[in-house]
Design a protein around this motif. Structure first.
Motif, mmCIF file in Angstrom:
data_model
loop_
_atom_site.group_PDB
_atom_site.id
_atom_site.type_symbol
_atom_site.label_atom_id
_atom_site.label_comp_id
_atom_site.label_asym_id
_atom_site.label_seq_id
_atom_site.Cartn_x
_atom_site.Cartn_y
_atom_site.Cartn_z
ATOM 1 N N VAL B 103 0.851 -1.184 0.000
ATOM 2 C CA VAL B 103 0.000 0.000 0.000
ATOM 3 C C VAL B 103 0.897 1.247 0.000
ATOM 4 N N ASP B 104 0.341 2.386 -0.438
ATOM 5 C CA ASP B 104 1.029 3.690 -0.384
ATOM 6 C C ASP B 104 2.427 3.687 -0.989
ATOM 7 N N THR B 105 2.596 3.022 -2.102
ATOM 8 C CA THR B 105 3.900 2.930 -2.742
ATOM 9 C C THR B 105 3.728 3.185 -4.239
ATOM 10 N N PRO B 106 4.622 3.964 -4.822
ATOM 11 C CA PRO B 106 4.546 4.129 -6.282
ATOM 12 C C PRO B 106 4.862 2.798 -6.978
ATOM 13 N N ILE B 107 3.964 2.368 -7.836
ATOM 14 C CA ILE B 107 4.112 1.074 -8.500
ATOM 15 C C ILE B 107 4.085 1.283 -10.012
ATOM 16 N N THR B 108 4.972 0.606 -10.710
ATOM 17 C CA THR B 108 4.931 0.615 -12.171
ATOM 18 C C THR B 108 4.475 -0.757 -12.638
ATOM 19 N N LEU B 109 3.371 -0.782 -13.355
ATOM 20 C CA LEU B 109 2.894 -2.042 -13.913
ATOM 21 C C LEU B 109 3.351 -2.122 -15.361
ATOM 22 N N ARG B 110 4.103 -3.185 -15.670
ATOM 23 C CA ARG B 110 4.507 -3.407 -17.063
ATOM 24 C C ARG B 110 3.938 -4.733 -17.504
ATOM 25 N N LEU B 140 1.313 3.629 -14.259
ATOM 26 C CA LEU B 140 1.799 4.006 -12.933
ATOM 27 C C LEU B 140 0.604 3.947 -11.996
ATOM 28 N N MET B 141 0.804 3.346 -10.832
ATOM 29 C CA MET B 141 -0.316 3.272 -9.907
ATOM 30 C C MET B 141 0.148 3.345 -8.463
ATOM 31 N N ARG B 142 -0.828 3.588 -7.598
ATOM 32 C CA ARG B 142 -0.546 3.704 -6.167
ATOM 33 C C ARG B 142 -1.844 3.405 -5.458
#
Lengths: 540, 191
Positions: B103-110, B140-142
């Motif tokens: 949670v609460d983390t910058p995530i990159t989905l590829r 990009l998601m969070r």
């Protein structure tokens, strides 16, 4: 002066017959995927039905309505016998043959690829060839509309082209050009693979080609509706067109800006960059302009009718409108649905908001509200208005007509509003069933049930529509007089060349397409290694 | 507008009509321009926009080498504290079928597709992208709330489309860091 009534009636009857079939399939789909139906043991049947529903409703039905209405406009607005009747029949039969050729493999489960094709899924080659024949048949109509206008111009040098015909020809040019995108996809990419000549296909490029067709085709569906707004409604309710030139400007704007905007369908796609996505988004905002102009002009035209009937006050005139007139009713329903559908459309084309509803049930709700609602209800009104002139018989049952229009309106709202809602909840499109037992999906069950009920209301209304027209073929004979179009408050005696011809605007339409599509298409076509193996459906 | 002919008696009313019409057209143009400016502003200022870059990949070699080989699929904690998730869609499932992220983390989905066109949609969020074979999708998601999210395929991918549902499990940051210690690529498996 409607001479070739058989030709026009043939187009309308075929249109409404296939519409009836596709509508029934649609209602079945709504039912079978809702909690009131039981899960299909063979989900493939759902996609067969969906392919047939989409292909007929997207390609066959509106094209036939536009063609039949176009021939009627050409003969009655120009007061000139249709030139090229044999060609017109050839176009009609091409559509019949094409539709059958496409529907046989679909019915056999050999082409369940949906009307949007979705390569690298590849169906039976005859499905695609059938769609091509339908389009070729309609291109004959495009040519005929152009030829007939040219013949009329020669006999009336410099005279203002009647608004209905000006708009009709603009619509036909729009269709000719917008169909090119899907034609390129079919001829260059899909058919060679379906015929076994190639085994790989660039799915990203195919999606860009299809977006070329996918958006402007909606404006082609819309054209008969807008022509009815401007040139039939004011006459039918006893008013005048508020402004002839604004009407022409609106149709020209549709011709020019409906085309270079299709990439807003590919916002979520990885094969198009951000720049062209933004350009297409901005151009899509521009296409709201002709609709905003139209809403103003038509409301003003309707107000003229109301004031002529003694309407008073700022809004009091609304009560003075002829609400028992089916045309008035259809227009009001159409505008309400256009308003909601248009607002939803602004969200879809938004660079940012699209992500929250892309490919959800919201989208299905949106285009059913716009096309099935705002557009098709005016197709009904056009048929009711033209029928006595085509059959020489009176449509007597006004009450039944009003009920039919009411039911269509209610059915469309009941179907599409919950549809939008489950879309916001994230329900994906095109699924044969949902596991409503899953606690995360259970809250959507009620909305999906409501939509299914709406589907049955629409089916009932559609059946009534066909019954009314069929009964109209056997009603007592009547002299309906010549078919006329609405007059403007200030009827034009001279129109500037730019508002009386199409050449400049067609050139602009093509130029804008090249600037907005040329680079992305070339870039994808020239890039190596993006072709992927085809996946044949129905092969097992 | 210069279309009316009868300038003698109808010209005054035509004048009024044209003026009202011009006003409305001006308002309409302002609305349209405002919408475009708003989108441009949000795009530049908040960097909210659809996927900007085009990246390609060869789907027939996905499983052999490169970013999307099976051992590289799943979530990985990067040295800067961000998370990268790599996934593929194929008829009719996602790999990993259940994605785990903090949670609460910058995530990159590829992600990409191994066969036909698919889509990834995470319900209750605006994470939504197409998977087109031959191309790589990046989002990009969070997540601001932990819990389970459904992740259906949102594009028709042939007869099994209705059964293609994945999951996203959003867990506590410390939990995730703990599980990531051992290295490798994380998914819900083993939790």
């Amino acid at each position: 002066m409607l001479v070739n009534r058989k030709l026009i009636l043939a187009h309308f009857w075929l249109a409404f017959a296939v519409f009836g079939i596709a509508l029934t399939l649609g209602a079945w789909q709504m039912f079978i995927r809702s909690p009131i139906g039981t899960w299909l043991s063979n989900p493939e049947l759902y996609y067969r039905s969906l392919t047939a529903h989409g292909t007929v409703m997207g390609y066959v039905f509106p094209t036939l309505v536009a063609m039949g209405f176009g021939y009627a406009i050409s003969e009655s607005a120009l007061e000139q016998r249709l030139v090229g009747v044999r060609w017109a029949w050839a176009g009609f039969w091409l559509i019949v043959v094409g539709a059958i050729m496409a529907m046989v493999p679909v019915g056999l489960g050999r082409a369940s690829v949906l009307y949007t094709f979705y390569p690298p899924l590849i169906g039976n080659v005859f499905y695609y060839l059938g769609v091509v024949l339908v389009v070729v048949g309609s291109w004959i109509w495009v040519a005929l509309m152009s030829v007939n206008l040219r013949v009329w111009r020669k006999a009336h040098p410099g005279a203002p082209v009647p608004l209905a015909m000006f708009a009709n020809v603009a619509g036909s040019y729009l269709w000719a050009w917008t169909a090119v995108g899907a034609a390129l996809e079919l001829l260059l990419q899909i058919i060679p693979v379906a015929a076994g000549l190639k085994a790989t296909i660039d799915a990203g490029l195919a999606r860009v080609f299809f977006s070329w067709t996918l958006h402007a085709i909606v404006y082609f569906w819309l054209m008969p509706t807008y022509i009815a707004y401007y040139t039939i409604v004011p006459r039918a309710i006893g008013g005048r067109i508020y402004s002839d030139s604004m009407a022409r400007i609106s149709f020209i704007l549709f011709l020019v800006v409906a085309m270079p905007i299709g990439m807003h369908h590919t916002f979520a796609d990885p094969q198009v960059g951000a720049g062209f996505k933004f350009i297409h988004s901005a151009f899509t905002a521009l296409v709201a302009l002709p609709t905003l102009l139209t809403v103003f002009t038509i409301c003003a035209s309707v107000e003229i009718a109301a004031r002529l009937r003694g309407g008073r006050g700022m809004f009091g005139w609304i009560r003075a409108l002829p609400w028992d007139n089916p045309m008035m009713l259809a227009l009001a329903f159409s505008f309400v649905m256009l308003g909601f559908g248009g607002a939803g459309g602004l969200i879809n084309m938004s660079y940012q908001l699209d992500a929250s509803i892309h490919n959800t049930q919201w989208i299905t709700g949106h285009f059913h509200l716009i096309f099935g609602g705002a557009i098709v209800i005016m197709y009904f009104a056009i048929a009711y208005d033209l029928w006595p002139h085509l059959t020489g018989r009176e449509l007597i049952d006004l009450r039944l007509i009003r009920t039919q229009l009411w039911l269509w309106f209610i059915g469309m709202i009941v179907t599409t509003f919950p549809w939008h809602w489950v879309g916001i909840l994230g329900m994906p499109r095109r699924m044969a069933y949902f596991d409503f037992g899953d606690p995360a999906i259970a809250p959507q069950a009620l909305s999906v049930t409501l939509s299914a009920i709406g589907g049955f209301i629409l089916l009932a209304s559609g059946i009534m529509f066909i019954v009314i027209l069929a009964r109209g073929m056997r009603a007592p004979l009547v002299d309906a007089g010549p078919y006329r179009f609405a007059l403007a408050v200030h009827q034009p005696t001279m129109v500037p060349v730019a508002l009386n011809t199409h050449a400049l605007w067609v050139a602009l339409m093509i130029a804008l397409t090249l600037t907005n599509y040329g680079y992305p298409i070339l870039n994808l076509a020239l890039s190596e290694g993006t072709s992927v193996p085809a996946v044949y459906v129905g092969a097992q | 507008m210069s279309v009316e002919g009868a300038h003698s008696n109808g010209s005054a009313s035509a004048e009024v009509a044209a003026r009202v019409e011009r006003r409305w057209a001006t308002i309409a143009v302002i609305i349209v321009v405002m919408m475009a400016l708003l989108a441009a502003f949000a795009g530049i200022h908040r960097a909210t926009m659809p996927q900007p870059r085009v990246e390609t990949t060869d789907p027939s070699r996905l499983h052999l080498s490169g970013e999307f080989v099976e051992s590289n699929l799943g979530s990985v904690l990067e040295t800067n504290g961000n998370v990268t998730v790599r996934a593929i869609g194929q008829q009719y499932s996602f790999t990993p079928a259940c994605i785990v992220v903090p949670v609460d983390t910058p995530i990159t989905l590829r992600a990409t597709s191994a066969d036909v066109v698919h889509g990834i949609l995470i319900q209750g969020t605006n994470v939504n992208t197409m998977l087109v074979p031959g191309y790589i999708s990046e989002q990009l998601m969070r997540f601001t709330k932990s819990g389970d999210y459904l992740m259906p395929c949102q594009e028709f991918c042939s007869f099994g489309h209705e059964g293609m549902w994945g999951k996203v499990k959003v867990i506590d940051k410390a939990d995730f860091a703990n599980r990531a210690k051992g290295g490798g690529r994380l998914s819900c498996v083993g939790q």
